[in-house]
Design a protein around this motif. Structure first.
Motif, mmCIF file in Angstrom:
data_model
loop_
_atom_site.group_PDB
_atom_site.id
_atom_site.type_symbol
_atom_site.label_atom_id
_atom_site.label_comp_id
_atom_site.label_asym_id
_atom_site.label_seq_id
_atom_site.Cartn_x
_atom_site.Cartn_y
_atom_site.Cartn_z
ATOM 1 N N MET A 281 0.850 -1.186 0.000
ATOM 2 C CA MET A 281 0.000 0.000 0.000
ATOM 3 C C MET A 281 0.890 1.242 0.000
ATOM 4 O O MET A 281 0.607 2.239 -0.670
ATOM 5 C CB MET A 281 -0.911 0.002 1.223
ATOM 6 N N ALA A 282 1.999 1.170 0.749
ATOM 7 C CA ALA A 282 2.954 2.280 0.784
ATOM 8 C C ALA A 282 3.634 2.457 -0.572
ATOM 9 O O ALA A 282 3.817 3.585 -1.046
ATOM 10 C CB ALA A 282 3.993 2.036 1.880
ATOM 11 N N LEU A 283 4.013 1.338 -1.222
ATOM 12 C CA LEU A 283 4.625 1.444 -2.543
ATOM 13 C C LEU A 283 3.658 2.072 -3.541
ATOM 14 O O LEU A 283 4.051 2.916 -4.352
ATOM 15 C CB LEU A 283 5.054 0.069 -3.049
ATOM 16 N N HIS A 284 2.403 1.677 -3.485
ATOM 17 C CA HIS A 284 1.402 2.238 -4.391
ATOM 18 C C HIS A 284 1.334 3.749 -4.232
ATOM 19 O O HIS A 284 1.255 4.494 -5.222
ATOM 20 C CB HIS A 284 0.038 1.601 -4.127
ATOM 21 N N ARG A 285 1.386 4.229 -3.005
ATOM 22 C CA ARG A 285 1.365 5.668 -2.747
ATOM 23 C C ARG A 285 2.624 6.322 -3.323
ATOM 24 O O ARG A 285 2.548 7.381 -3.952
ATOM 25 C CB ARG A 285 1.255 5.928 -1.241
ATOM 26 N N ALA A 286 3.766 5.692 -3.109
ATOM 27 C CA ALA A 286 5.025 6.267 -3.588
ATOM 28 C C ALA A 286 5.063 6.350 -5.112
ATOM 29 O O ALA A 286 5.533 7.348 -5.678
ATOM 30 C CB ALA A 286 6.208 5.440 -3.077
ATOM 31 N N VAL A 287 4.560 5.325 -5.779
ATOM 32 C CA VAL A 287 4.524 5.336 -7.247
ATOM 33 C C VAL A 287 3.496 6.347 -7.744
ATOM 34 O O VAL A 287 3.751 7.113 -8.683
ATOM 35 C CB VAL A 287 4.209 3.928 -7.787
ATOM 36 N N SER A 288 2.326 6.375 -7.104
ATOM 37 C CA SER A 288 1.234 7.259 -7.542
ATOM 38 C C SER A 288 1.598 8.729 -7.412
ATOM 39 O O SER A 288 1.155 9.560 -8.212
ATOM 40 C CB SER A 288 -0.036 6.969 -6.735
ATOM 41 N N THR A 289 2.397 9.064 -6.404
ATOM 42 C CA THR A 289 2.766 10.463 -6.173
ATOM 43 C C THR A 289 4.046 10.872 -6.901
ATOM 44 O O THR A 289 4.444 12.035 -6.831
ATOM 45 C CB THR A 289 2.948 10.722 -4.669
#
Length: 330
Positions: free
Chosen positions: A295-303
């Motif tokens: 979930m943290a990786l998804h945020r990092a990629v999305s931002t």
């Protein structure tokens, strides 16, 4: 040797968003103060299933569908499906087999379930990456992590009842001749608190013999200082980076267990990683167990914090306990 890279990632969470006030009121009525706990853990909101149609398997399917669509692939393009959960909807057949059917997977696809508790998805991505490195016939793998803890949480236990959120994450791993991808991993196991979190509390055999009374299919939790894993995690990460000649400054995102914000900051500080690199999403999603680092990786990629070629560090811990860490070039 070809690299095993993360081709894409996506997530799913229920639409029902619950703030701290709900849990504060719930525990106030029981005479239990939880404001300090929620503040210490860094909680604000979390998404929770509020209907009988959703569970860990349905969330896994939604996350898998999302990432396949995002990557422009179908189930027939996947050579291996790995499903990680500590709250699988079924013991058998495997939940990965059910996902295979739902996404119309190919007949040659390998289907496996795994359970390393909260470390499950991180361990699955690590193990599948190594399997792909050894088996050239696996070109693409789908790894899904999903947990729905709420039905098994004692409503008198603040840690399990107020802390967790429901979500699933899915990644597609792909063999790529021109990328580095997965670099290395490390594990560290210490069974000093192996009996502090038990589910089901009395074991499946006893449930089968005596049936299930109210509360018997809940988690049995004996509180302990969860920071005990911080020093071990820091030592493991330092070893992992050192033996691969990676400096802390090269890490563009640290996707750690979202169990506790203080633990994230402590591990970052002890390993020399900038605290701003350590991704924190536990204030919005709560603790989503096995999927939380992704979930943290998804945020990092999305931002845009992480772009292709960046080095990403994962670390998490499973009940009992076991630290798992790996580093990958996204």
């Amino acid at each position: 040797m070809p690299g095993i890279r993360i081709k894409d990632i996506d997530i799913y969470h229920p639409s029902n968003k619950v703030g701290n006030d709900f849990f504060i009121q719930h525990f106030d009525e029981k005479g239990i103060e939880i404001r300090g706990l929620l503040a210490a853990l860094g909680r604000n909101t979390r998404y929770r299933i509020d209907n009988e149609d959703e569970n860990s398997l349905t969330m896994a399917f939604e996350a898998a569908s999302n990432v396949l669509e995002k990557a422009g692939l179908t189930g027939a393009d996947i050579d291996l499906i790995a499903y990680a959960s500590q709250t699988p909807e079924y013991i058998f057949p495997t939940n990965s087999l059910m996902i295979h059917r739902l996404i119309h997977g190919a007949s040659h696809t390998i289907c496996i379930d795994s359970n390393a508790n909260c470390a499950g998805m991180t361990a699955s991505v690590e193990q599948v990456s190594r399997q792909m490195m050894a088996n050239p016939r696996i070109r693409r793998a789908l790894v899904v992590g999903s947990d729905h803890v709420a039905p098994h949480a004692d409503r008198n236990d603040p840690v399990y009842y107020a802390n967790f959120g429901d979500a699933a994450a899915a990644v597609i791993l792909e063999r790529d001749e021109d990328s580095t991808g997965f670099i290395d991993s490390i594990y560290q196991t210490d069974t000093c608190v192996y009996g502090n979190s038990l589910f089901p509390a009395e074991g499946l055999a006893n449930l089968g013999r005596h049936g299930v009374a109210a509360g018997e299919f809940n988690v049995k939790f004996i509180p302990f200082d969860d920071s005990i894993c911080v020093d071990a995690a820091s030592e493991s990460i330092q070893t992992l980076l050192s033996r691969n000649n990676i400096t802390p400054g090269e890490i563009k995102a640290a996707c750690f267990s979202q169990l506790s914000l203080p633990n994230i900051l402590a591990v970052a500080e002890k390993t020399g990683i900038d605290k701003d690199v350590a991704v924190y999403i536990g204030d919005e999603f709560g603790y989503t167990s096995t999927s939380s680092p992704f979930m943290a990786l998804h945020r990092a990629v999305s931002t845009g914090q992480v772009i292709r070629g960046d080095k990403v560090l994962f670390w998490t811990v499973g009940a009992g306990w076991q630290n798992v860490a790996f580093v990958i070039e996204y």
